[in-house]
Design a protein around this motif. Structure first.
Motif, PDB file in Angstrom:
ATOM      1  N   ALA A  87      65.383  54.206 -85.593  1.00 17.96           N
ATOM      2  CA  ALA A  87      63.874  53.316 -85.489  1.00 17.96           C
ATOM      3  C   ALA A  87      64.229  52.060 -86.459  1.00 17.96           C
ATOM      4  CB  ALA A  87      62.632  54.089 -85.490  1.00 17.96           C
ATOM      5  N   ALA A  88      64.495  52.311 -87.501  1.00 16.00           N
ATOM      6  CA  ALA A  88      64.758  51.540 -88.506  1.00 16.00           C
ATOM      7  C   ALA A  88      65.798  50.058 -88.203  1.00 16.00           C
ATOM      8  CB  ALA A  88      64.711  51.787 -90.048  1.00 16.00           C
ATOM      9  N   LEU A  89      67.000  50.877 -87.827  1.00 18.41           N
ATOM     10  CA  LEU A  89      67.936  50.181 -87.592  1.00 18.41           C
ATOM     11  C   LEU A  89      67.759  49.275 -86.125  1.00 18.41           C
ATOM     12  CD1 LEU A  89      70.893  52.849 -88.173  1.00 18.41           C
ATOM     13  CD2 LEU A  89      70.292  50.451 -89.453  1.00 18.41           C
ATOM     14  N   VAL A  93      63.232  49.357 -80.137  1.00 18.24           N
ATOM     15  CA  VAL A  93      64.178  50.037 -79.084  1.00 18.24           C
ATOM     16  C   VAL A  93      63.630  51.312 -79.205  1.00 18.24           C
ATOM     17  CG1 VAL A  93      66.220  50.384 -78.403  1.00 18.24           C
ATOM     18  CG2 VAL A  93      66.100  48.159 -79.318  1.00 18.24           C
ATOM     19  N   LEU A  94      63.671  51.783 -80.487  1.00 16.11           N
ATOM     20  CA  LEU A  94      63.281  53.251 -80.558  1.00 16.11           C
ATOM     21  C   LEU A  94      61.995  53.388 -81.690  1.00 16.11           C
ATOM     22  CD1 LEU A  94      64.540  56.059 -79.500  1.00 16.11           C
ATOM     23  CD2 LEU A  94      65.597  56.098 -81.563  1.00 16.11           C
ATOM     24  N   THR A  95      61.286  54.230 -81.190  1.00 11.15           N
ATOM     25  CA  THR A  95      60.101  54.473 -82.190  1.00 11.15           C
ATOM     26  C   THR A  95      59.928  55.828 -83.211  1.00 11.15           C
ATOM     27  OG1 THR A  95      58.801  55.472 -80.349  1.00 11.15           O
ATOM     28  CG2 THR A  95      58.722  52.766 -80.642  1.00 11.15           C
ATOM     29  N   ASP A  96      60.539  56.650 -82.705  1.00 10.59           N
ATOM     30  CA  ASP A  96      60.489  57.873 -83.356  1.00 10.59           C
ATOM     31  C   ASP A  96      61.209  57.914 -84.812  1.00 10.59           C
ATOM     32  OD1 ASP A  96      60.768  60.668 -84.194  1.00 10.59           O
ATOM     33  OD2 ASP A  96      60.887  61.536 -82.229  1.00 10.59           O
ATOM     34  N   PRO A  97      60.744  57.786 -85.870  1.00  5.74           N
ATOM     35  CA  PRO A  97      61.475  57.746 -87.084  1.00  5.74           C
ATOM     36  C   PRO A  97      62.334  58.940 -87.228  1.00  5.74           C
ATOM     37  CG  PRO A  97      59.129  58.265 -87.394  1.00  5.74           C
ATOM     38  CD  PRO A  97      59.106  58.102 -86.063  1.00  5.74           C
ATOM     39  N   ARG A  98      62.189  60.240 -86.828  1.00  7.75           N
ATOM     40  CA  ARG A  98      62.707  61.388 -87.050  1.00  7.75           C
ATOM     41  C   ARG A  98      64.213  61.360 -86.651  1.00  7.75           C
ATOM     42  NH1 ARG A  98      58.783  65.319 -84.197  1.00  7.75           N
ATOM     43  NH2 ARG A  98      59.326  63.728 -82.562  1.00  7.75           N
ATOM     44  N   ILE A  99      64.720  60.296 -85.603  1.00 10.01           N
ATOM     45  CA  ILE A  99      65.893  60.402 -85.289  1.00 10.01           C
ATOM     46  C   ILE A  99      66.777  59.702 -85.979  1.00 10.01           C
ATOM     47  CG2 ILE A  99      67.474  59.717 -83.190  1.00 10.01           C
ATOM     48  CD1 ILE A  99      64.914  60.150 -81.244  1.00 10.01           C
ATOM     49  N   GLN A 106      75.720  63.635 -82.563  1.00 15.60           N
ATOM     50  CA  GLN A 106      75.812  64.876 -82.481  1.00 15.60           C
ATOM     51  C   GLN A 106      75.123  65.469 -81.133  1.00 15.60           C
ATOM     52  OE1 GLN A 106      73.858  67.874 -85.516  1.00 15.60           O
ATOM     53  NE2 GLN A 106      76.007  68.092 -86.167  1.00 15.60           N
ATOM     54  N   HIS A 107      74.380  64.560 -80.412  1.00 20.21           N
ATOM     55  CA  HIS A 107      73.563  65.054 -79.362  1.00 20.21           C
ATOM     56  C   HIS A 107      72.596  65.786 -79.566  1.00 20.21           C
ATOM     57  CE1 HIS A 107      75.704  62.695 -76.159  1.00 20.21           C
ATOM     58  NE2 HIS A 107      76.834  63.326 -76.361  1.00 20.21           N
ATOM     59  N   THR A 108      71.796  65.658 -80.875  1.00 27.64           N
ATOM     60  CA  THR A 108      70.769  66.620 -81.164  1.00 27.64           C
ATOM     61  C   THR A 108      69.521  65.649 -81.364  1.00 27.64           C
ATOM     62  OG1 THR A 108      71.317  66.462 -83.553  1.00 27.64           O
ATOM     63  CG2 THR A 108      72.249  68.268 -82.316  1.00 27.64           C
ATOM     64  N   SER A 109      69.399  64.461 -80.722  1.00 29.75           N
ATOM     65  CA  SER A 109      68.398  63.772 -80.783  1.00 29.75           C
ATOM     66  C   SER A 109      66.916  63.934 -80.164  1.00 29.75           C
ATOM     67  CB  SER A 109      68.541  62.233 -80.158  1.00 29.75           C
ATOM     68  OG  SER A 109      68.695  62.399 -78.904  1.00 29.75           O
ATOM     69  N   GLY A 110      67.382  64.954 -78.999  1.00 30.01           N
ATOM     70  CA  GLY A 110      66.206  65.263 -78.201  1.00 30.01           C
ATOM     71  C   GLY A 110      65.760  64.329 -77.157  1.00 30.01           C
ATOM     72  N   LEU A 111      66.299  63.115 -77.121  1.00 26.93           N
ATOM     73  CA  LEU A 111      66.281  62.127 -76.298  1.00 26.93           C
ATOM     74  C   LEU A 111      66.727  62.652 -74.947  1.00 26.93           C
ATOM     75  CD1 LEU A 111      67.124  59.187 -78.089  1.00 26.93           C
ATOM     76  CD2 LEU A 111      64.726  59.756 -77.438  1.00 26.93           C
ATOM     77  N   GLY A 144      66.688  67.279 -83.701  1.00 24.51           N
ATOM     78  CA  GLY A 144      67.435  68.331 -84.493  1.00 24.51           C
ATOM     79  C   GLY A 144      67.277  69.774 -84.045  1.00 24.51           C
ATOM     80  N   THR A 145      66.510  69.924 -83.139  1.00 23.79           N
ATOM     81  CA  THR A 145      66.213  71.361 -82.931  1.00 23.79           C
ATOM     82  C   THR A 145      67.040  72.002 -81.752  1.00 23.79           C
ATOM     83  OG1 THR A 145      64.433  70.678 -81.173  1.00 23.79           O
ATOM     84  CG2 THR A 145      63.818  71.068 -83.422  1.00 23.79           C
ATOM     85  N   GLN A 146      67.665  71.350 -80.899  1.00 31.89           N
ATOM     86  CA  GLN A 146      68.526  71.672 -79.890  1.00 31.89           C
ATOM     87  C   GLN A 146      69.560  70.753 -79.538  1.00 31.89           C
ATOM     88  OE1 GLN A 146      65.409  72.117 -76.838  1.00 31.89           O
ATOM     89  NE2 GLN A 146      66.368  70.662 -75.796  1.00 31.89           N
ATOM     90  N   TRP A 147      70.689  71.205 -78.809  1.00 28.19           N
ATOM     91  CA  TRP A 147      71.768  70.252 -78.432  1.00 28.19           C
ATOM     92  C   TRP A 147      71.510  70.272 -77.033  1.00 28.19           C
ATOM     93  CZ3 TRP A 147      75.533  70.309 -75.080  1.00 28.19           C
ATOM     94  CH2 TRP A 147      76.487  69.460 -75.085  1.00 28.19           C
TER      95      TRP A 147
END
Length: 345
Positions: A87-89, A93-99, A106-111, A144-147
């Motif tokens: 989100a900082a980069l 475009v993206l608002t979730d700061p945890r991603i 790694q395909h663990t963004s949850g998106l 980060g919780t699931q692939w």
């Protein structure tokens, strides 16, 4: 196919490969080609109708390995960190700061994957990457919780490359990977929907028993950094070997790529399957190998490379059958063939 490979000691690599490709064609594939790099030599075989010796084809999801390699190079150079907040980069475009960038690779963004939300009949339409990311085909999960395999992740990774370098991911793939390795037939076509005349045609079946429709024309902006590249079996075997030999990444970056998480939803493909940063780790009796398959309408590719990059295999076929059981069987047979060719002398 397993029986074919079992008698491999009485055949050379080309004969084994050609026999297996013929079998794929007997199952209903219009054409198939494979290339093996082993022992410092390359072996190519093809079967079916309209398969040129060195035709270009759409590599689909295998594009992700190229995108990930560019991001890992940028991280090694200090242009970004794998733990940077996306989100900082990419403000706006993206608002979730945890991603993080690592979550994307790694395909663990949850998106959720945008593919299911693409409008029907848009195969030839232009798509901006920001618009693709904005599409939603389901709820998001906690990062980060699931692939979960999501094309959205790698479209975002392509946007990160542009934000950090000022140049598109496709330009960076060309300048950092294709040109240094001499991959003359690997490129992103942007809005150009056609393949060169020397390429095989791609066919898709909409209903079991129905006609095969020519779906070769495709605007690759719908896949972008997640699946838009065109290449050849020769270029891809070279790329995979170079990746594992450390020609593109240093030891630290390669170690990051190799840090896998379980690819949970794909355990029916191969128990123990994992995903690192841009590639699957496939367990096998021979110790395992790295791979990233790719599918676009009418074309599917399967590949594999040994840990040390001394041996690589790339296959592609030019028909997508409507029957999901047959598609799964073709995928399984292709994966077994890659696995066996990686271990043949």
């Amino acid at each position: 196919m397993r029986e074919t490979i079992a008698v491999a000691e009485r055949h050379d690599l080309e004969a084994v490969l050609r026999t297996a490709l013929d079998e794929l064609c007997r199952l209903g594939v219009t054409g198939a080609q494979g290339q093996v790099h082993a022992g410092g030599r390359d072996v190519v075989a093809w079967a079916g109708a309209g398969m040129p010796a060195a035709g270009r084809f759409r590599i689909g999801g295998a594009t992700a390995a190229f995108t990930a390699a560019v991001v890992l190079q940028l991280a090694a150079e200090g242009s970004l960190s794998l733990d940077d907040e996306v989100a900082a980069l990419l403000p706006g475009v993206l608002t979730d700061p945890r991603i993080t960038v690592r979550h994307l690779l790694q395909h663990t963004s949850g998106l959720p994957d945008y593919i299911g939300a693409l409008a029907g009949g848009s195969r030839l339409a232009h798509h901006d990457p920001e618009a693709l990311v904005a599409l939603r085909s389901g709820p998001a999960a906690v990062p980060g919780t699931q692939w979960t395999y999501s094309h959205t992740d790698y479209v975002l990774a392509g946007l990160v490359v542009r934000a950090v370098t000022g140049r598109s991911w496709a330009e960076q793939v060309r300048n950092r990977i294709a040109r240094p390795l001499g991959l003359r037939d690997t490129y992103f076509p942007y809005d150009h929907p056609s393949l060169p005349r020397s390429s095989a045609r791609a066919y898709q079946q909409l209903v079991p028993g129905g006609p095969l429709l020519d779906v070769t024309e495709l605007n690759p902006t719908a896949l972008d950094a997640a699946g838009g590249l065109v290449s050849t079996t020769a270029d891809l075997t070279r790329f995979w070997c170079a990746l594992r030999r450390g020609e593109l990444l240093g030891p630290d970056a390669l170690a990051e790529l190799d840090r896998t998480v379980p690819a949970g939803p794909y355990q029916d493909v191969r128990a123990g399957l994992g995903f690192g940063l841009g590639a699957f780790r496939v367990p096998s009796a021979g110790g395992g190998f790295w791979s990233h398959p790719g599918d676009v309408p009418g074309t599917a590719t399967c590949n594999g490379v040994s840990d040390d990059g001394s041996r690589s295999v790339v296959l592609y076929r030019t028909t997508t059958p409507a029957d999901p059981v047959l598609r799964a069987d073709l995928d399984a047979r292709a994966l077994r063939l890659v696995e066996d060719l990686l271990t043949l002398d």
